[in-house]
Design an enzyme around this catalytic site. Sequence first.
Site, PDB file in Angstrom:
ATOM      1  N   ALA A 134    -130.987 -90.843 -13.077  1.00 10.08           N
ATOM      2  CA  ALA A 134    -131.045 -90.279 -11.736  1.00 10.08           C
ATOM      3  C   ALA A 134    -129.903 -90.733 -10.834  1.00 10.08           C
ATOM      4  O   ALA A 134    -129.892 -90.412  -9.645  1.00 10.08           O
ATOM      5  CB  ALA A 134    -132.383 -90.644 -11.084  1.00 10.08           C
ATOM      6  N   ASN A 200    -136.450 -98.045 -12.999  1.00 10.33           N
ATOM      7  CA  ASN A 200    -135.836 -98.094 -14.321  1.00 10.33           C
ATOM      8  C   ASN A 200    -134.314 -98.192 -14.232  1.00 10.33           C
ATOM      9  O   ASN A 200    -133.669 -98.939 -14.965  1.00 10.33           O
ATOM     10  CB  ASN A 200    -136.249 -96.844 -15.098  1.00 10.33           C
ATOM     11  CG  ASN A 200    -135.550 -96.703 -16.427  1.00 10.33           C
ATOM     12  OD1 ASN A 200    -135.660 -97.558 -17.295  1.00 10.33           O
ATOM     13  ND2 ASN A 200    -134.817 -95.609 -16.584  1.00 10.33           N
ATOM     14  N   HIS A 230    -131.193 -92.848  -4.065  1.00 12.85           N
ATOM     15  CA  HIS A 230    -130.532 -94.046  -4.594  1.00 12.85           C
ATOM     16  C   HIS A 230    -129.198 -94.215  -3.880  1.00 12.85           C
ATOM     17  O   HIS A 230    -128.406 -93.265  -3.795  1.00 12.85           O
ATOM     18  CB  HIS A 230    -130.283 -93.913  -6.097  1.00 12.85           C
ATOM     19  CG  HIS A 230    -131.524 -93.821  -6.916  1.00 12.85           C
ATOM     20  ND1 HIS A 230    -132.152 -94.919  -7.449  1.00 12.85           N
ATOM     21  CD2 HIS A 230    -132.271 -92.747  -7.275  1.00 12.85           C
ATOM     22  CE1 HIS A 230    -133.229 -94.532  -8.119  1.00 12.85           C
ATOM     23  NE2 HIS A 230    -133.314 -93.219  -8.025  1.00 12.85           N
TER      24      HIS A 230
END
Length: 277
Positions: A134, A200, A230
């Site tokens: 991601a 993760n 993020h």
Amino acid sequence: MTRAKPGRAGTAGRKSLRLAFVGWGAIARTAAGLLTGAPVEIVAVATRGRSDLVDPPETARLITDPGELTDIAPQVVAEAAGRESVAEWGPAALECGADFIVSSVSALADADVLTSLRSIAIGQGAQIHIQPGALAGVEALAAARSLGLETVEHRISKPPPAWLGTPAETLCNLDKLDKPYEFFSANAAETATKFPKNANVAMTTALAGVGPDQTKITLVADPAATANCHRITAHGAFGDLDVTISNNPLPANPKTSAMAALSLVRAIQNRTSAIVI
């Protein structure tokens, strides 16, 4: 005459890459669908049980034992099944000479797992490919490392419901938040161990940059957020990096970012493409 390198699909004649998936959840199924038309043959799908598979590829052999990879002889094994599957299937994939693409990077927070897989890969002349999932900017972070990095920080912000079922429930009242709340801050190794599904990619940032112990991770529950965000910042001899990505969910699994599947597709396509970016 130019020959394809062992373990790689050649562009001459467009020979198909022999690919095995570990896991057949939303990420693997989405990736397989997007690879339609690419010079890729899905030769195996590995799962813990065979009764729950949704539309497995007709070309794939369904397997439950890592030892079965030897007879199948894939060139690439792509993991998309969860943290435990990395230590279970990674050694077998590498031992049979296949490259191993890792999606559940939190498994590498276990130093023993990381050391073991690296040792096998070196011995077999194979590669462990940590796909960015991601995240954005991982390539730049890894490139900057060559000249020296001083600090790397990764901030993960998600809507409160996304943190349900994690230790966040004991660190704050997710139902009562009226503004962004930083409920956890630690290095990447500790974060990935305590939040293996929700954080993760903390280990991805760590392995691309300054390592698990030196990478600072901050987890945030934001009631105004509508997507998973993020932000990676880094400083070093190269200059400064500040990259943010806001991820929409994967339609087949709202708990997973669509980019996680898209990054896996790119990692596989790069094994067959004449031009790699």
